[in-house]
Design a protein around this motif. Structure first.
Motif, PDB file in Angstrom:
ATOM      1  N   GLN A 117       0.846  -1.182   0.000  1.00  0.00           N
ATOM      2  CA  GLN A 117       0.000   0.000   0.000  1.00  0.00           C
ATOM      3  C   GLN A 117       0.887   1.239   0.000  1.00  0.00           C
ATOM      4  O   GLN A 117       1.757   1.372   0.858  1.00  0.00           O
ATOM      5  N   VAL A 118       0.676   2.132  -0.951  1.00  0.00           N
ATOM      6  CA  VAL A 118       1.538   3.309  -1.120  1.00  0.00           C
ATOM      7  C   VAL A 118       0.703   4.561  -0.919  1.00  0.00           C
ATOM      8  O   VAL A 118      -0.362   4.719  -1.526  1.00  0.00           O
ATOM      9  N   ASP A 119       1.190   5.434  -0.019  1.00  0.00           N
ATOM     10  CA  ASP A 119       0.586   6.750   0.170  1.00  0.00           C
ATOM     11  C   ASP A 119       1.287   7.721  -0.770  1.00  0.00           C
ATOM     12  O   ASP A 119       2.444   8.079  -0.560  1.00  0.00           O
ATOM     13  N   THR A 120       0.595   8.113  -1.843  1.00  0.00           N
ATOM     14  CA  THR A 120       1.236   8.955  -2.857  1.00  0.00           C
ATOM     15  C   THR A 120       1.613  10.329  -2.331  1.00  0.00           C
ATOM     16  O   THR A 120       2.375  11.043  -2.974  1.00  0.00           O
ATOM     17  N   GLY A 121       1.086  10.710  -1.168  1.00  0.00           N
ATOM     18  CA  GLY A 121       1.454  12.003  -0.601  1.00  0.00           C
ATOM     19  C   GLY A 121       2.683  11.957   0.278  1.00  0.00           C
ATOM     20  O   GLY A 121       3.156  13.006   0.734  1.00  0.00           O
ATOM     21  N   ALA A 122       3.231  10.749   0.550  1.00  0.00           N
ATOM     22  CA  ALA A 122       4.414  10.632   1.390  1.00  0.00           C
ATOM     23  C   ALA A 122       5.648  11.131   0.635  1.00  0.00           C
ATOM     24  O   ALA A 122       5.629  11.360  -0.580  1.00  0.00           O
ATOM     25  N   GLU A 123       6.749  11.247   1.379  1.00  0.00           N
ATOM     26  CA  GLU A 123       7.950  11.856   0.803  1.00  0.00           C
ATOM     27  C   GLU A 123       8.572  10.982  -0.281  1.00  0.00           C
ATOM     28  O   GLU A 123       8.935  11.473  -1.356  1.00  0.00           O
ATOM     29  N   LEU A 124       8.702   9.653  -0.036  1.00  0.00           N
ATOM     30  CA  LEU A 124       9.325   8.778  -1.025  1.00  0.00           C
ATOM     31  C   LEU A 124       8.542   8.749  -2.334  1.00  0.00           C
ATOM     32  O   LEU A 124       9.124   8.945  -3.406  1.00  0.00           O
ATOM     33  N   PRO A 125       7.219   8.507  -2.347  1.00  0.00           N
ATOM     34  CA  PRO A 125       6.486   8.555  -3.627  1.00  0.00           C
ATOM     35  C   PRO A 125       6.591   9.915  -4.309  1.00  0.00           C
ATOM     36  O   PRO A 125       6.705   9.983  -5.541  1.00  0.00           O
ATOM     37  N   ARG A 126       6.566  10.994  -3.540  1.00  0.00           N
ATOM     38  CA  ARG A 126       6.656  12.325  -4.158  1.00  0.00           C
ATOM     39  C   ARG A 126       7.998  12.498  -4.876  1.00  0.00           C
ATOM     40  O   ARG A 126       8.050  13.017  -6.008  1.00  0.00           O
ATOM     41  N   LEU A 127       9.088  12.054  -4.250  1.00  0.00           N
ATOM     42  CA  LEU A 127      10.405  12.170  -4.894  1.00  0.00           C
ATOM     43  C   LEU A 127      10.503  11.246  -6.101  1.00  0.00           C
ATOM     44  O   LEU A 127      11.138  11.596  -7.114  1.00  0.00           O
ATOM     45  N   LEU A 128       9.904  10.047  -6.032  1.00  0.00           N
ATOM     46  CA  LEU A 128       9.944   9.129  -7.172  1.00  0.00           C
ATOM     47  C   LEU A 128       9.151   9.676  -8.359  1.00  0.00           C
ATOM     48  O   LEU A 128       9.549   9.504  -9.515  1.00  0.00           O
ATOM     49  N   PHE A 129       8.030  10.347  -8.090  1.00  0.00           N
ATOM     50  CA  PHE A 129       7.277  10.976  -9.175  1.00  0.00           C
ATOM     51  C   PHE A 129       8.119  12.051  -9.858  1.00  0.00           C
ATOM     52  O   PHE A 129       8.150  12.148 -11.098  1.00  0.00           O
ATOM     53  N   ALA A 130       8.802  12.875  -9.057  1.00  0.00           N
ATOM     54  CA  ALA A 130       9.659  13.919  -9.639  1.00  0.00           C
ATOM     55  C   ALA A 130      10.800  13.305 -10.438  1.00  0.00           C
ATOM     56  O   ALA A 130      11.149  13.784 -11.531  1.00  0.00           O
ATOM     57  N   LEU A 131      11.400  12.224  -9.907  1.00  0.00           N
ATOM     58  CA  LEU A 131      12.479  11.548 -10.623  1.00  0.00           C
ATOM     59  C   LEU A 131      11.974  10.960 -11.932  1.00  0.00           C
ATOM     60  O   LEU A 131      12.666  11.018 -12.965  1.00  0.00           O
ATOM     61  N   ALA A 132      10.761  10.394 -11.937  1.00  0.00           N
ATOM     62  CA  ALA A 132      10.197   9.821 -13.156  1.00  0.00           C
ATOM     63  C   ALA A 132       9.925  10.901 -14.196  1.00  0.00           C
ATOM     64  O   ALA A 132      10.137  10.683 -15.406  1.00  0.00           O
ATOM     65  N   GLU A 133       9.453  12.049 -13.776  1.00  0.00           N
ATOM     66  CA  GLU A 133       9.204  13.138 -14.730  1.00  0.00           C
ATOM     67  C   GLU A 133      10.505  13.602 -15.374  1.00  0.00           C
ATOM     68  O   GLU A 133      10.553  13.888 -16.581  1.00  0.00           O
TER      69      GLU A 133
END
Length: 575
Positions: A211-227
């Motif tokens: 279960q992933v909370d997209t508002g947490a710090e790790l998912p937020r940084l991974l989204f930026a890295l993917a972009e």
């Protein structure tokens, strides 16, 4: 004695393993020909590949066609009939041919390849050994070709396995997690985390988190890295200490230095993290590219059909729903928090200033009037004061007697007054000693006050020690906001549910509304007192909390939904 140290690996075994591993390299044919000549002591040889114009040598490279005898044996070996051999020329000269699997050239499809060696020997044993070694070399080449073909298709197979794992899962979140976990265990050696990122849809799957909370710090940084990876458009390996993008630096500062591999394709990005010091394979990005392509295609999804009447259909459906809500009736209600309190209660206070010596009850205990001891105050100081007061009274009486005997009536009266004052002090202190043992003033249940952890603390006269709920029914007290108070009337129906039983509602009737507002938790509220209809409900306890709804009339579903927005507009613009 200890065993001798192990010897180093056999050079021939290392050479054979290297030749098998380099099956797809450009120079494998030359290496194989060289090894074959060394093993068989051949005088001549070549690795032939069949093209549209017949057999030609790819090792050593030559534009001339292969000799006719060699080409005939190559046809026999390539047809799958084992090792082909034939005597040529003078006596004792033999040519052997063994299939070497498909040969691949740049920009050309695979074509059959054959190893041909020409030896000179009149001994039958030499010919047998040559045949066996040719069979071994052919099997080695065939195995290398199969292994190379499997390695070439491994990325596609890995992508298919990941997609199958995603489709087997019950929902998208579990599917992305299962696919990422499969890639971690089957695709990359030494990796610590694999993330499948669909940045435009804000969807993320992690190998180590189901279960992933997209508002947490790790998912937020991974989204930026993917972009950033999608803007780059090509696989990228970032090592700690080297030039990094802002997202890579932020990820390192938040979770420690990591080696990062990002593989973008379409709308999907595969992000892999490695611990510092782990060597990442050169083909890691190429192996993950089919995975990114496949998940990018899944992210695209089928195109949505749009027609010119879609908006009209949506608008018509919305208008029909609004019209239905505008005519459907429902009860107008006021919602408020509720707490259950006893109809009658009595408080027990400290009878005089003193220290708490004992406390024998706690909330929930039943007490009997004038029988159940509930607390005791320390009496040591009172006893000392009592002894001193009694001594003063005795001394004053003696002084009065002496003054009477000496004919001093004035002094006698003064001493008598002092004695009476001391006796009054004695009576007061004796009364305090009786009050020190505090007993329940009435039958009931303790609902407030637990002094077992306050032993030895000073108490002030009149300080509330306990609250006793007297026998009788409970009442429901609702705290209604000031803005809803004008809709309240005595006799209205109140329904409430306690936090202990949220699925069970009970009925009550509003008996009175406190005329003075109170401030509770920073908001102005009116206390509404309601009588519970089922007064004998044993499941209800004083102090229970819940939520109440008071029916104030009739309205429609639309007005009920728009009540708060309309109230805000009217308050904002004074209309």
């Amino acid at each position: 004695m200890n065993a001798p140290a192990l010897r180093t690996a056999d050079p021939l075994s290392e050479r054979l393993a290297r030749l098998r591993a380099r099956r797809r390299d450009a120079g494998w044919a030359t290496d194989m020909l060289e090894l074959g000549r060394e093993l068989t002591m051949a005088e001549a040889g070549a690795v032939l590949a069949r093209g549209t114009e017949g057999w030609s040598a790819i090792a050593p490279e030559s534009d001339q066609a292969a000799p006719e005898a060699w080409a005939a044996l190559a046809d026999t070996a390539a047809s799958g009939r084992g090792i082909a051999a034939s005597a040529v020329g003078r006596e004792g000269r033999w040519v052997f041919a063994a299939s070497a699997g498909p040969a691949e050239g740049p920009g050309a499809p695979p074509r059959p390849a054959v190893l041909v060696l020409e030896v000179s020997s009149a001994l039958p044993m030499d010919l047998v050994l040559t045949r066996e070694r040719m069979a071994f070399l052919g099997a080695l080449a065939e195995a290398g070709a199969v292994e190379a073909a499997m390695q070439a298709r491994a990325p596609q197979a890995l992508a298919a396995m990941a997609a199958e794992a995603m489709l087997r899962a019950p929902d998208r979140a579990d599917g992305l997690h299962d696919a990422a976990a499969l890639l971690l265990t089957a695709g990359l050696a030494g990796a610590e985390r694999v993330a499948l990122v669909l940045p435009r849809r804000r969807i993320l799957g992690l190998s180590d988190q189901r279960q992933v909370d997209t508002g947490a710090e790790l998912p937020r940084l991974l989204f930026a890295l993917a972009e950033e990876a999608m803007d780059r458009g090509a696989p990228h390996l970032s090592l700690p200490g080297e030039a990094q993008t802002p997202s890579e630096r932020a990820l390192g500062e938040a979770f420690g230095p990591r080696t990062l591999l990002s593989v973008p394709s379409g709308r999907a990005v595969v992000v892999v993290t490695f611990p510092p010091g782990v060597t990442v394979a050169e083909d890691a990005g190429a192996r993950l590219l089919p995975v990114a392509v496949l998940f990018g295609a899944v992210a695209e999804g089928p195109p949505r059909r749009r027609g010119p009447n879609r908006r009209l259909v949506v608008a018509g459906a919305a208008a029909a729903i609004i019209a239905l809500l505008a005519v459907l009736p429902r009860a107008a209600v006021v919602e408020a928090p509720v707490v259950l309190r006893p109809e009658r209660a009595q408080v027990v206070t400290a009878p005089f200033d003193g220290l708490l010596e004992a406390s024998t009850v706690q909330p929930g205990d039943a007490v009997v009037a004038r029988q159940t001891p509930i607390a005791r105050l320390a009496t040591r100081e009172v006893e000392l004061e009592l002894a001193a007061a009694r001594a003063r009274a005795a001394n004053d009486l003696r002084d009065a007697s002496v003054a009477r005997a000496g004919g001093q009536p004035a002094q006698e009266q003064i001493s008598l007054l002092a004695a009476r004052r001391a006796e009054a002090q004695v009576a007061l202190l004796e009364h305090r000693l009786q009050l020190a043992d505090i007993r329940a003033p009435a039958d009931g249940v303790i609902i407030a006050g637990d002094l077992r952890r306050s032993l030895g603390q000073p108490l002030s006269r009149g300080q509330v020690l306990f609250e006793i709920a007297l026998a009788g029914p409970l009442r429901a007290e609702a705290l209604v906001l000031d803005e809803d108070s004008t809709r309240l009337r005595e006799g209205q129906r109140l329904r409430f549910a306690t936090a202990a039983e949220p699925g069970r509602t009970r009925d009550a009737v509003v008996e009175r509304i406190r005329p003075m507002a109170e401030v509770v938790e920073g908001r102005n509220v009116f206390r509404v007192i309601a009588r519970i209809e089922d007064a004998q409900d044993d499941d209800l306890r004083p102090g229970m909390e819940g939520w109440a709804r008071i029916e104030t009339g009739r309205t429609t579903w639309l007005m009920a939904l728009l009540r708060d927005p309309i109230r805000w507009v009217r308050r904002r613009f004074w209309i």
